[in-house]
Design an enzyme around this catalytic site. Structure first.
Site, PDB file in Angstrom:
ATOM      1  N   SER A   1      38.376  27.940 -81.981  1.00 29.45           N
ATOM      2  CA  SER A   1      38.728  27.655 -80.685  1.00 29.45           C
ATOM      3  C   SER A   1      37.752  27.990 -79.556  1.00 29.45           C
ATOM      4  O   SER A   1      38.163  27.910 -78.498  1.00 29.45           O
ATOM      5  CB  SER A   1      40.022  28.728 -80.604  1.00 29.45           C
ATOM      6  OG  SER A   1      39.652  29.943 -80.537  1.00 29.45           O
TER       7      SER A   1
ATOM      8  N   GLY B   1      36.983  31.362 -79.371  1.00 26.85           N
ATOM      9  CA  GLY B   1      37.211  32.687 -79.254  1.00 26.85           C
ATOM     10  C   GLY B   1      36.748  33.541 -80.203  1.00 26.85           C
ATOM     11  O   GLY B   1      36.058  32.917 -81.166  1.00 26.85           O
ATOM     12  N   VAL B   2      36.715  34.750 -80.065  1.00 29.69           N
ATOM     13  CA  VAL B   2      35.925  35.654 -81.055  1.00 29.69           C
ATOM     14  C   VAL B   2      36.642  35.831 -82.409  1.00 29.69           C
ATOM     15  O   VAL B   2      36.125  36.001 -83.349  1.00 29.69           O
ATOM     16  CB  VAL B   2      35.905  37.055 -80.434  1.00 29.69           C
ATOM     17  CG1 VAL B   2      37.376  37.868 -80.381  1.00 29.69           C
ATOM     18  CG2 VAL B   2      34.963  38.002 -81.370  1.00 29.69           C
ATOM     19  N   ASP B   3      37.999  35.622 -82.375  1.00 30.92           N
ATOM     20  CA  ASP B   3      38.537  35.724 -83.797  1.00 30.92           C
ATOM     21  C   ASP B   3      38.504  34.498 -84.756  1.00 30.92           C
ATOM     22  O   ASP B   3      37.951  34.890 -85.779  1.00 30.92           O
ATOM     23  CB  ASP B   3      40.234  35.855 -83.320  1.00 30.92           C
ATOM     24  CG  ASP B   3      40.550  36.917 -82.713  1.00 30.92           C
ATOM     25  OD1 ASP B   3      39.931  38.239 -82.880  1.00 30.92           O
ATOM     26  OD2 ASP B   3      41.585  37.035 -81.898  1.00 30.92           O
ATOM     27  N   SER B   4      38.418  33.457 -84.146  1.00 33.90           N
ATOM     28  CA  SER B   4      38.157  32.302 -85.142  1.00 33.90           C
ATOM     29  C   SER B   4      36.623  32.164 -85.670  1.00 33.90           C
ATOM     30  O   SER B   4      36.254  31.944 -86.593  1.00 33.90           O
ATOM     31  CB  SER B   4      38.629  31.026 -84.527  1.00 33.90           C
ATOM     32  OG  SER B   4      37.943  30.611 -83.156  1.00 33.90           O
TER      33      SER B   4
ATOM     34  N   MET C   1      39.989  21.810 -81.505  1.00 33.91           N
ATOM     35  CA  MET C   1      41.027  21.049 -80.916  1.00 33.91           C
ATOM     36  C   MET C   1      41.313  21.063 -79.517  1.00 33.91           C
ATOM     37  O   MET C   1      41.104  22.222 -78.931  1.00 33.91           O
ATOM     38  CB  MET C   1      42.616  21.509 -81.447  1.00 33.91           C
ATOM     39  CG  MET C   1      42.670  21.578 -82.992  1.00 33.91           C
ATOM     40  SD  MET C   1      44.374  22.544 -83.299  1.00 33.91           S
ATOM     41  CE  MET C   1      43.778  24.041 -83.565  1.00 33.91           C
TER      42      MET C   1
ATOM     43  N   CYS D   1      53.710  25.189 -81.260  1.00 38.33           N
ATOM     44  CA  CYS D   1      52.359  24.767 -81.550  1.00 38.33           C
ATOM     45  C   CYS D   1      51.963  24.888 -82.886  1.00 38.33           C
ATOM     46  O   CYS D   1      51.239  24.509 -83.322  1.00 38.33           O
ATOM     47  CB  CYS D   1      51.428  25.685 -80.264  1.00 38.33           C
ATOM     48  SG  CYS D   1      49.874  24.893 -80.356  1.00 38.33           S
TER      49      CYS D   1
ATOM     50  N   GLY E   1      42.102  32.058 -87.066  1.00 38.46           N
ATOM     51  CA  GLY E   1      41.975  33.476 -86.587  1.00 38.46           C
ATOM     52  C   GLY E   1      42.916  34.143 -86.296  1.00 38.46           C
ATOM     53  O   GLY E   1      42.909  34.984 -85.564  1.00 38.46           O
TER      54      GLY E   1
ATOM     55  N   CYS F   1      50.214  28.396 -74.689  1.00 33.77           N
ATOM     56  CA  CYS F   1      49.323  28.001 -75.946  1.00 33.77           C
ATOM     57  C   CYS F   1      48.616  26.721 -75.468  1.00 33.77           C
ATOM     58  O   CYS F   1      49.128  25.713 -74.943  1.00 33.77           O
ATOM     59  CB  CYS F   1      50.120  27.653 -76.914  1.00 33.77           C
ATOM     60  SG  CYS F   1      49.097  27.111 -78.502  1.00 33.77           S
TER      61      CYS F   1
END
Length: 377
Positions: free
Chosen positions: A9, A11-14, A33, A108, A133, A207
């Site tokens: 995405s 972001g840090v998590d993914s 996406m 989502c 993530g 989202c």
């Protein structure tokens, strides 16, 4: 070697999820996406001019690309703009028009990330699994021969609530590499790796649409409908609102009552008559209920009985509430609370747990106080 397609995405998590999968020995590719496009959505609305702002998805993509290049993973882009509009956003707006408060993140996940994304990843990019993530876990129960969705170990970041509509087929093809980690550990790992997303702020808001003035955003799709603000106890008109759909149960700010000394809060809406009900007396009388009807239920695992006890959350981050559940049909149930619960809101999601296992969830339809329907909801 099994191949995993990661929803990257920006972001840090993914980003860390991708790294962990590489370390686990998987062949990993990233898929970014794009689910929202202001210009295209204007076309869908008939080219009407709306006060919208472009979501900074290009920035997210550049961050995702930087991470994939750093970690040596191929990255692809895919558009699900029409799918998001058709399966998530139109429902989101329709619910608000009815005065309900929906949760688009759950839809989502159900339709975009774990349906269209999953199919694309497996069919077009030949993945064996997808990964996200999310702070959640998947476990296969050998005895029951079923997949189970478990809370993430970081209780402050657990996202199983938003995954309550997933199916056995979806869980069978999904990996959650962050489920056993805390957010602090994930950030530390990203910083150690020198990832571009290491210090990036967590995304909030709707989202894929992001942070913005929510009332102004809704006004783009639901025109203002001026009506009366009524004291539910005295039936006195105390002011005017611009649309009941812009308010939530329990809301105290933004009522525009002209500096009245009393502290009022929203207790209900009458969409047909366009009335917003408020009160300034005991919250116990107006905001608390003892049970609710839940529709559109999805049970992740086979239920052993039609009557059982468990815990439930009626809002994200809410503490677990002991409840008893009576199954009325495959897609509806009556939920009774061990103690009165505040602000049970139609349109929001009820999610059920048995210890660490998320059993599933559904949409709150009606709230009751001592088996009497709360008419003002």
């Amino acid at each position: 070697m099994k191949k995993v397609i990661v929803g990257l995405s920006g972001g840090v998590d993914s980003s860390v999820a991708l790294y962990l999968l590489q370390q686990a020995g998987y062949e990993v590719e990233a898929l970014f996406m794009r689910n929202w496009d202001s210009n295209l959505n204007n076309d869908i609305l008939g080219n009407q001019q709306i006060n919208d702002i472009i979501c900074p998805q290009e920035v997210d993509y550049q961050d995702a690309k930087a991470v994939s290049e750093k970690l040596g993973a191929p990255i692809h882009r895919v558009d699900f703009i029409k799918e998001y509009w058709d399966y998530v956003f139109t429902h989101f707006i329709a619910e608000y028009k009815q005065g309900r408060t929906p949760n688009p993140d759950i839809l989502c996940n159900k339709y975009i990330k774990f349906d269209f994304f999953l199919k694309t990843a497996l069919e077009q990019y030949h993945g064996d699994y997808i990964a996200m993530g999310h702070y959640a876990r998947v476990r296969y129960n050998e005895e029951l021969q079923e997949y189970q969705l478990l809370r993430g170990v970081d209780t402050t970041k657990d996202q199983s609530y938003f995954l309550c509509q997933l199916s056995q087929a979806q869980l069978a093809k999904t990996l959650f590499p962050l489920g056993d980690l805390t957010k602090r550990e994930v950030r530390a790992m990203a910083e150690q790796l020198g990832l571009a997303t290491a210090t990036k702020k967590d995304s909030t808001g709707i989202c894929f649409i992001g942070e913005r003035d929510f009332k102004k955003f809704l006004e783009n799709y639901i025109p203002n409908q001026v009506g009366d603000i009524v004291d539910i106890e005295t039936n006195e008109v105390l002011g005017q609102h611009s649309g009941v759909m812009y308010y939530t149960i329990g809301q105290r700010r933004g009522l525009n009552l002209g500096g009245m000394a009393e502290a009022y809060f929203v207790v209900g809406k009458n969409v047909a008559k366009n009335i917003l009900y408020i009160a300034n007396s005991s919250e116990d009388q107006w905001l608390y209920s003892t049970s609710c009807l839940v529709n559109d239920t999805n049970w992740i695992n086979q239920l052993q009985t039609n009557n059982f006890t468990c815990t439930a959350k009626f809002r994200y981050r809410q503490k677990d509430i002991p409840v008893s559940v009576e199954i009325l049909s495959p897609t509806s149930c009556l939920v009774r609370f061990a103690e009165k619960v505040k602000a049970i809101t139609p349109g929001q999601s009820a999610v059920f747990y048995q210890d660490e296992v998320c059993l599933g969830g559904g949409v709150i339809d009606t709230a009751y106080l001592d088996d009497t329907k709360l008419w003002y909801l």
